[in-house]
Write an enzyme that holds these catalytic residues in place. Structure first.
Site, PDB file in Angstrom:
ATOM      1  N   HIS A 147       0.817  -1.218   0.000  1.00  0.00           N
ATOM      2  CA  HIS A 147       0.000   0.000   0.000  1.00  0.00           C
ATOM      3  C   HIS A 147       0.848   1.265   0.000  1.00  0.00           C
ATOM      4  O   HIS A 147       0.346   2.357  -0.280  1.00  0.00           O
ATOM      5  CB  HIS A 147      -0.994  -0.002   1.173  1.00  0.00           C
ATOM      6  N   ASP A 152       0.088  -7.592   1.187  1.00  0.00           N
ATOM      7  CA  ASP A 152       0.533  -6.218   1.439  1.00  0.00           C
ATOM      8  C   ASP A 152       2.054  -6.110   1.489  1.00  0.00           C
ATOM      9  O   ASP A 152       2.618  -5.450   2.354  1.00  0.00           O
ATOM     10  CB  ASP A 152      -0.079  -5.664   2.724  1.00  0.00           C
ATOM     11  N   SER A 161       4.638   2.445   7.907  1.00  0.00           N
ATOM     12  CA  SER A 161       4.263   1.302   7.080  1.00  0.00           C
ATOM     13  C   SER A 161       5.420   0.851   6.196  1.00  0.00           C
ATOM     14  O   SER A 161       6.059   1.661   5.522  1.00  0.00           O
ATOM     15  CB  SER A 161       3.059   1.650   6.202  1.00  0.00           C
TER      16      SER A 161
END
Length: 318
Positions: free
Chosen positions: A139, A177, A250
């Site tokens: 992402h 992911d 992230s």
């Protein structure tokens, strides 16, 4: 007599050829016979007398050899047990490391953590191979073919941030992911790399820490513990951790106290403290070992995926 000769030979090495052993190096049993597999296919068997950052001094019975650490692809005892050296794979490596404090671990591994800058935002990542392979979250790079990577090498004058432009998004796994970025570092830049640990060995209550760039604040270190080892989030098993994870973290690494990456930080609940998630590295290992299966098709800008419809149930015959 032979042992005395070998000992004398080692003691008499010139002073400039006998660098001191790092304080944090893993202890090596003096009586353990080890097998060293080199990158050129050769194998050396002997006792490792001393280990430094660059060299192994190996007693082969009639001489003491100086073996470059970078040339060793596998090191194990004669009974097949790993003995503290690096075990290298195609795009990642594993090592038996001593336990360190969070401060010492962050200092040692911090240069291998990078910031990812994409058109739609930014995140973190970590270098798994000195040729410039970087793992991050899907992402973070979604719908991008190229991103910029900021590295933070430390030189004699202190930290010298460098931005490597137009790094290729090489592989993606949207369902897990995960993404793999390939950068081409300048010739004068040597990349530090992380070691991947065994995520299955982690237990509830183990201390872990993250390094990343929350809201763009690069080189931020935060620590906590593992709360749950198999929390299901969006159909995938994650570590649930108390380590603070914020936007920008992230894709960054989650370390254990040995300085091994055991997870990829990926999510946290906004407005809630101590409720965050990381992808275990066993999924990263599968992603890297099967990179070709996840290679990004540059002709597909959506980088998406879909599920095929279930087959129709056959109609009963009359």
């Amino acid at each position: 007599m032979l042992a005395a000769i070998i000992a004398a030979l080692f003691v008499c090495l010139p002073q400039d050829l006998r660098p001191s052993k790092p304080a944090d190096a893993a202890p090596v049993r003096a009586d353990a016979v080890e097998s060293l597999e080199l990158g050129n296919g050769c194998r050396i068997q002997g006792r490792v007398l001393r280990t430094t950052d660059q060299l192994l001094f190996v007693d082969v019975g009639y001489d003491v050899l100086k073996v470059p650490v970078a040339a060793v692809v596998r090191r194990e005892t004669v009974d097949g047990k790993r003995s503290g050296a690096v075990e290298k794979r195609a795009l990642w490596a594993r090592a038996d490391l001593p336990e360190l404090s969070v401060a010492e671990g962050a200092k040692r591994m911090g240069e291998a953590v990078v910031k990812i800058e994409a058109a739609g935002g930014q995140g973190s990542g970590f270098v798994t191979h000195p040729d410039g392979w970087v793992v991050t979250n899907f992402h973070v790079v979604a719908r991008e073919l190229e991103v910029d990577v900021v590295v933070y090498p430390v030189g004699k004058a202190g930290m010298d941030p460098r931005t490597v432009r137009k790094c290729k998004v090489a592989a993606i796994n949207p369902s897990m992911d995960l993404a793999l970025v390939k950068m081409e570092p300048p010739t004068d830049l040597t990349l530090n790399t992380v070691y991947l640990g065994d995520s299955d060995a982690m237990r509830v209550g183990d201390t872990v820490y993250a390094i990343g760039a929350p809201i763009g604040l690069d080189r931020t270190v935060s620590s906590g513990i593992i709360s749950v080892t198999n929390r299901t989030v969006e159909g995938r098993c994650h570590f649930q951790i108390t380590t603070p994870i914020n936007p920008g973290n992230s894709g960054g690494p989650l370390f254990n106290l040995r300085g091994e990456v055991v997870g990829v930080n990926c999510a946290g609940y906004m407005g809630m403290q101590g409720l965050n998630f990381a992808i275990p590295t066993k999924q990263v290992v599968d992603f890297l070992d099967n990179r070709d299966a996840f290679a990004l098709d540059n002709t597909r800008s959506e980088n998406g995926y879909h599920y095929l419809p279930a087959p129709q149930k056959p109609k009963p015959t009359k």
